[in-house]
Design an enzyme around this catalytic site. Structure first.
Site, PDB file in Angstrom:
ATOM      1  N   CYS A   1      -4.151 -15.815   3.718  1.00 52.99           N
ATOM      2  CA  CYS A   1      -5.402 -15.932   2.974  1.00 52.99           C
ATOM      3  C   CYS A   1      -6.531 -16.315   3.934  1.00 52.99           C
ATOM      4  O   CYS A   1      -6.305 -16.589   5.113  1.00 52.99           O
ATOM      5  CB  CYS A   1      -5.260 -16.975   1.876  1.00 52.99           C
ATOM      6  SG  CYS A   1      -5.159 -18.653   2.491  1.00 52.99           S
TER       7      CYS A   1
ATOM      8  N   CYS B   1       0.103 -14.964   0.904  1.00 50.76           N
ATOM      9  CA  CYS B   1      -0.087 -15.703   2.154  1.00 50.76           C
ATOM     10  C   CYS B   1       1.231 -16.334   2.595  1.00 50.76           C
ATOM     11  O   CYS B   1       1.869 -17.064   1.832  1.00 50.76           O
ATOM     12  CB  CYS B   1      -1.151 -16.780   1.979  1.00 50.76           C
ATOM     13  SG  CYS B   1      -1.380 -17.781   3.466  1.00 50.76           S
TER      14      CYS B   1
ATOM     15  N   CYS C   1       0.641 -20.403   2.552  1.00 45.98           N
ATOM     16  CA  CYS C   1       0.389 -21.243   1.374  1.00 45.98           C
ATOM     17  C   CYS C   1       0.735 -20.582   0.047  1.00 45.98           C
ATOM     18  O   CYS C   1       0.718 -21.234  -0.992  1.00 45.98           O
ATOM     19  CB  CYS C   1      -1.074 -21.692   1.353  1.00 45.98           C
ATOM     20  SG  CYS C   1      -2.209 -20.365   0.872  1.00 45.98           S
TER      21      CYS C   1
ATOM     22  N   CYS D   1      -6.007 -19.801   5.650  1.00 43.88           N
ATOM     23  CA  CYS D   1      -4.908 -19.953   6.604  1.00 43.88           C
ATOM     24  C   CYS D   1      -5.024 -19.005   7.800  1.00 43.88           C
ATOM     25  O   CYS D   1      -4.277 -19.140   8.765  1.00 43.88           O
ATOM     26  CB  CYS D   1      -3.567 -19.719   5.907  1.00 43.88           C
ATOM     27  SG  CYS D   1      -3.222 -20.907   4.584  1.00 43.88           S
TER      28      CYS D   1
ATOM     29  N   LYS E   1       0.819  -1.216   0.000  1.00 43.95           N
ATOM     30  CA  LYS E   1       0.000   0.000   0.000  1.00 43.95           C
ATOM     31  C   LYS E   1       0.853   1.265   0.000  1.00 43.95           C
ATOM     32  O   LYS E   1       0.599   2.194  -0.757  1.00 43.95           O
ATOM     33  CB  LYS E   1      -0.917   0.023   1.226  1.00 43.95           C
ATOM     34  CG  LYS E   1      -1.950  -1.080   1.260  1.00 43.95           C
ATOM     35  CD  LYS E   1      -2.853  -0.938   2.468  1.00 43.95           C
ATOM     36  CE  LYS E   1      -2.106  -1.010   3.783  1.00 43.95           C
ATOM     37  NZ  LYS E   1      -1.396  -2.293   3.988  1.00 43.95           N
TER      38      LYS E   1
ATOM     39  N   GLU F   1      -1.375   5.191   6.909  1.00 44.79           N
ATOM     40  CA  GLU F   1      -1.797   4.533   8.157  1.00 44.79           C
ATOM     41  C   GLU F   1      -3.163   5.049   8.614  1.00 44.79           C
ATOM     42  O   GLU F   1      -3.393   5.313   9.797  1.00 44.79           O
ATOM     43  CB  GLU F   1      -0.740   4.750   9.246  1.00 44.79           C
ATOM     44  CG  GLU F   1       0.616   4.155   8.887  1.00 44.79           C
ATOM     45  CD  GLU F   1       1.660   4.366   9.975  1.00 44.79           C
ATOM     46  OE1 GLU F   1       1.305   4.863  11.053  1.00 44.79           O
ATOM     47  OE2 GLU F   1       2.822   4.008   9.728  1.00 44.79           O
TER      48      GLU F   1
END
Ligand code: ZN
Length: 195
Positions: A186, A148, A151, A189, A21, A92
Site C-alpha cells: 500500500c 499489501c 499490512c 508501506c 490482472k 504485460e
C-alpha cells in the site's frame, strides 16, 4: 471479419503486481471463446526471444500467445498477424513502447475489441507508460488492487526488493535477469530508498 458492434473499443485491466490482472484477462478471453469469437493474444519480447509463449502461468488454463517486438515499428506486427480475430488481448503491456497506444487505437478503429493488461506504476510509484496513455484513450478501465504484503490493506504499489532490501530510487526501471523480487504494498508501506 465480423465486428462485435459497429465500432471497436479498448479495455484496460491494470493495477499493481499480484492484483489478478492476468486472471481477469483470461476470464474475459474465456467468455469470448464460449461466445464463438476469435481471440488473438500477444506478449512483448524480452531478451529478443520471439515466437510462441503462454499467458497465465499461475492459475487456471493458459492461452497461447504470439511474442512480438516491444519497441518501435515492430509493435505493428500485432496488427499484421491478425486475420478474422474479433478480440485482441495484449498482456504485460508495460513492457511495450508508446507505439502500443497507436497500434491499440488502430485495432479498435478496425472494429476490434482490444483488451490490454499491464502495470500502471513503476516500482517508484510513478506512472508507467504506456499504461497511463492507454487508460486515457480506453473506453473501459479496471484498476485492480492486490493485498499489501506488510499490512494487509489494499495495495496499489510495486515494492522492489534487491537482496531483500527496498530498492533505491535511482535504480533503472526495468532490469532483466537481476537478482530482485517484488511484493505488492500500500502507499504507507511502500519504501523507496533515496540515501
Ligand atoms: Zn501496507
Amino acid at each position: 471479419m465480423h465486428a462485435i458492434t459497429n465500432s471497436g473499443w479498448i479495455e484496460v485491466v491494470t493495477g499493481s503486481m499480484f492484483s489478478g490482472k492476468t486472471e481477469e484477462l483470461l476470464r474475459r478471453l474465456r467468455r469470448a471463446e464460449i461466445a464463438g469469437q476469435e481471440v488473438a493474444v500477444f506478449k512483448p519480447a524480452v531478451d529478443d526471444r520471439y515466437g510462441e509463449a503462454t499467458v497465465g502461468s499461475h492459475v487456471g488454463r493458459q492461452w497461447n500467445a504470439s511474442v512480438v517486438p516491444s519497441q518501435g515499428e515492430g509493435v505493428w506486427e500485432i496488427r499484421e498477424e491478425l486475420n478474422g480475430h474479433d478480440v485482441v488481448a495484449i498482456d504485460e503491456a508495460n513492457f511495450f513502447s508508446a507505439d502500443l497506444v497507436e497500434v491499440s487505437q488502430r485495432l479498435a478503429d478496425d472494429g476490434r475489441r482490444v483488451v490490454v493488461s499491464g502495470i500502471d506504476q513503476t516500482y517508484r510509484g510513478e506512472p508507467f507508460e504506456p499504461l497511463p496513455q492507454l487508460m486515457a484513450v480506453a473506453e473501459y478501465v479496471d484498476k485492480l488492487q492486490a493485498i499489501c504484503a506488510q499490512c494487509g490493506e489494499p495495495a496499489t504499489r510495486n515494492q522492489r526488493l534487491v537482496g531483500g532490501e527496498p530498492a533505491h530510487a535511482d535504480d533503472p526501471t526495468i532490469v532483466v535477469g537481476a537478482e530482485e523480487s517484488y511484493e505488492a504494498r500500500c502507499r504507507n508501506c511502500h519504501i523507496l530508498r533515496r540515501d
